[in-house]
Write an enzyme that holds these catalytic residues in place. Structure first.
Site, mmCIF file in Angstrom:
data_model
loop_
_atom_site.group_PDB
_atom_site.id
_atom_site.type_symbol
_atom_site.label_atom_id
_atom_site.label_comp_id
_atom_site.label_asym_id
_atom_site.label_seq_id
_atom_site.Cartn_x
_atom_site.Cartn_y
_atom_site.Cartn_z
ATOM 1 N N ARG A 1 0.815 -1.122 -0.116
ATOM 2 C CA ARG A 1 0.091 0.010 -0.121
ATOM 3 C C ARG A 1 0.752 1.226 0.140
ATOM 4 O O ARG A 1 0.291 2.435 -0.667
ATOM 5 C CB ARG A 1 -1.070 0.137 1.153
ATOM 6 C CG ARG A 1 -1.992 1.042 1.130
ATOM 7 C CD ARG A 1 -3.057 0.811 1.960
ATOM 8 N NE ARG A 1 -4.082 0.128 1.948
ATOM 9 C CZ ARG A 1 -5.218 0.699 1.456
ATOM 10 N NH1 ARG A 1 -5.381 1.939 0.961
ATOM 11 N NH2 ARG A 1 -6.087 -0.294 1.085
ATOM 12 N N GLU B 1 -9.295 6.422 7.666
ATOM 13 C CA GLU B 1 -7.775 6.669 7.747
ATOM 14 C C GLU B 1 -7.480 7.901 7.148
ATOM 15 O O GLU B 1 -6.438 8.423 7.151
ATOM 16 C CB GLU B 1 -7.212 5.339 6.945
ATOM 17 C CG GLU B 1 -7.283 4.026 7.570
ATOM 18 C CD GLU B 1 -6.917 2.989 6.929
ATOM 19 O OE1 GLU B 1 -5.836 2.267 7.150
ATOM 20 O OE2 GLU B 1 -7.628 2.636 6.041
#
Length: 697
Positions: free
Chosen positions: A219, A631
């Site tokens: 990621r 997030e």
């Protein structure tokens, strides 16, 4: 493999008895040469994974032909989750050999799987419940399973209920953290600050075992671009193996680490060209059309709102006029400077492991017009239970007080994914919606029948509305039938009043070997302008003002959305400024309690905190038009670090690069100020200084 690793479990009637027994244990060690840092691991060839690459264009030729270029590296530390509730679990054995575990976990199904594996039981004999957590932030996605397995193992051996709980020192010493990273890069750009080519190697410190480190590092590679188009690039990510606790998921899951490397690169470009950092950032944003609106892994940024947010926030925050005000203020203050910075965020929403993008639900209706909702999401203070209750109430036409969200249990909804990747509401909310739609369809014929009787004329199914704990026709809204009565008639007609729902995120796929695909359902975007003040004598900083404009679509609950933005931003600022992890030469974590590890306090929050949500931003193909918000706001705090760098630059007159460590603790800021004050002025600069600025090695 690391200092603080569990090697034995002592079980007793009291904690005091357990400690007394533990003191009797003698362990013989053979000390071996340890590896603690990423650099040491690279030198020793201590790796968990080989590099994973994503490429676009011809980076070799583009670097060679770029008018300007530099090479450099940037390393930064991890972060402790510091949830209010430490890891804990209790377990008991059933009369048929089954086991029940109450666990503070973000992933009940993984706890179920691990416990079943340890005890050699079928998963159907293991039930895991998570009523709620006192915080998680990713730290209870995998780390909770080991503790639950210990409690269950002890319960099966003793036939007694067993509780295992870490105290704060144990939790910080034993559990994994946010991954420290090292980025090494070669960058090509032009005099206008346009980024032409980049080769970036990311290395993450995985600790002693792999855990989720590969996915975290993947990621980071996905988000290395942040919000910027780079025509030619080669990005790679490697996980190194060290003798530290196994690092794990943390809010952002590698995204923050990738983004901060790119923001470091863009600031270096700005200072090399003499342009304002916000100018360089704006010029390099994804453009919104064709290849310039496509990520390095080949995903188009649909409904790109990055430029719109940037322009609206620059105007609402009065960025240009405040820049001039700060320049004047700094000229009148020799030992105290203010800095200003604006940074964007583009964060992909979905699990990058495709099969995890699914969710189930079980909704039960009762004759008194109330509902129970079961789903796979876990509540850790982020508000997913509230969101789910509001979604179910809206779908069923009930008021929220008539909807009860049950504790998450593996015997109600099987094979759940972790509550992570900002997908808690997206996935579970859509699964609950699916179950409610099934139930509403079952109730519709009875509502039509009862409304027809009440209105003394035929009512069409398409005109029936469930709202306000009642059913009514659009033609005659005053003629209502209470939901309880509709449910009673359905019950007496022997109709099922429970339904399972399911959801799978559509149209996502990714080929990791090729580095191409659509790993994300959509992108959450935002931007922040931060202003800080820095004391030149102490290196202390203070956040004076923050302006945020964030795209949350149509929020399910505006209060929860704002809370997530505020909390995420402050937690991100903590990672980048005050939360410093320190180990000694033998690998002992020295910052293992609140007296040695500093998390942000109320005094560290901005004096002025302006948060606005993007308007006219309904997101297509998601639950009620909302966007994930767990997030992405954390990365908005990168603007705080860049504002500190801007303030440090004001202490000198030589220009050039500003070396600022991360976290930017008072010591790090003071060292940066010292370096800036001792830097040569432009008239004193030598050709060697100019070459050093260009190479930045």
């Amino acid at each position: 493999f690391f200092h603080g690793q569990i090697i034995a479990l002592v079980v007793g009637e009291t904690a005091e008895a357990c400690r007394a027994a533990a003191e009797k244990v003698v362990v013989e060690y053979e000390p071996l040469p340890p590896i603690f840092t990423i650099e040491e691991a690279i030198t020793a060839g201590s790796l968990h994974t080989e590099p994973n690459f994503i490429r676009r264009g011809d980076v070799v030729s583009a670097l060679r032909e770029s008018p300007r270029k530099f090479a450099g590296e940037f390393s930064f530390g991890g972060q402790d989750h510091f949830y209010l509730e430490t890891n804990a679990a209790w377990a008991e054995v059933g009369e048929d050999g089954s086991v029940f575990i109450s666990s503070s976990t973000q992933h009940p199904s993984e706890v179920q799987h691990i416990v079943a594996h340890v005890l050699k039981l079928p998963m159907s004999s293991v039930v895991v419940e998570c009523p709620r957590m006192g915080g998680g932030f990713g730290g209870k996605e995998t780390q909770a399973a080991g503790l639950a397995a210990l409690a269950t193992l002890a319960a099966t051996k003793t036939g007694r209920k067993v509780r295992v709980r870490y105290n704060r020192d144990q939790d910080m010493m034993i559990t994994g953290k946010r991954h420290p990273f090292l980025g090494r890069f070669e960058v090509g750009f032009d005099d206008d600050g346009m980024l032409l080519a980049a080769r970036v190697e990311l290395y993450s410190n995985g600790g002693w075992s792999l855990d989720l480190s590969r996915a975290v590092t993947d990621r980071a590679v996905f988000h290395l671009d942040n919000a910027y188009y780079i025509p030619h690039l080669e990005f790679s990510g490697t996980v190194v193996k060290t003798n530290l606790a196994s690092n794990t998921a943390f809010r952002g899951f590698g995204g923050p680490q990738g983004m901060i490397v790119m923001e470091e690169i863009l600031d270096r470009i700005a200072r090399a060209t003499g342009l304002a950092p916000e100018v360089v950032r704006e010029r390099n944003l994804y453009r919104g059309t064709g290849e310039t609106n496509t990520t390095h892994y080949g995903q188009e940024i649909e409904d790109n709102r990055i430029a719109r947010i940037w322009q609206e926030l620059a105007k609402s925050s009065e960025l240009a006029s405040r820049r001039e005000e700060l320049r004047h203020w700094n000229s009148e203050h020799a030992n105290c400077k203010r800095g200003l910075a604006m940074t964007p965020v583009k964060f992909g929403i979905s699990f990058t492991t495709t099969h995890l993008n699914q969710a189930g639900a079980l909704v039960l209706l009762y004759q008194d017009g109330t509902a129970q909702v079961n789903h796979g999401g876990t509540e850790m203070g982020q508000g997913v239970y509230t969101n789910i209750a509001l979604i179910a109430a809206r779908e069923l036409g009930l008021s929220p007080d008539r909807v009860r969200v049950m504790a998450t249990r593996t015997d109600k909804v099987p094979n759940t994914s972790a509550t992570a990747a900002s997908c808690g509401t997206d996935l579970n909310g859509a699964a609950v919606q699916n179950a409610c739609e099934i139930l509403r369809a079952r109730l519709l014929p009875f509502a039509v029948e009862m409304l027809t009787e009440k209105n003394a004329c035929a009512v069409q199914p398409a005109d029936v509305v469930f709202l306000g704990n009642a059913a009514f026709s659009l033609d005659t809204p005053e003629m209502q039938v209470p939901m309880a009565e509709v449910l009673q008639r359905a019950y007496f007609a022997r109709t099922s009043l429970s339904a399972t729902g399911f959801y799978r995120t559509p149209d996502i796929k990714y080929d990791r070997e090729a580095g191409r695909g659509k790993p994300f359902h959509y992108f959450a975007v935002g931007a922040a302008v931060s202003e800080v003040e820095v004391d030149g004598f102490t290196g202390m900083h203070h956040i004076r003002r923050v302006d945020i404009l964030h795209d949350a679509g149509d929020p399910v609950n505006v209060g929860i959305t704002r809370g997530q933005i505020e909390g995420g931003f402050v937690q991100g600022a903590g990672w980048l400024t005050c939360e410093e992890l320190v180990w000694d030469a033998e690998g002992r974590l020295r910052t293992h309690s609140p007296d040695t590890y500093k998390i942000p306090a109320m005094g560290d929050t901005p004096d002025v905190f302006n948060i606005a949500l993007l308007t006219q931003a309904t997101q297509a193909n998601v639950i009620h038009g909302s966007k994930a918000v767990g997030e992405p706001p954390l990365m908005l705090a990168i603007s705080v670090r860049e504002a500190i760098r801007d303030a440090v630059a004001a202490f000198g007159s030589g220009g050039g690069q500003i070396a600022l460590a991360s976290p930017a603790t008072p010591e790090a800021i003071f060292n940066a100020i010292t370096g800036q004050r001792s830097a040569p002025t432009p008239s004193e600069a030598t050709p060697e200084h100019a070459m050093a600025e260009r190479l930045l090695s």
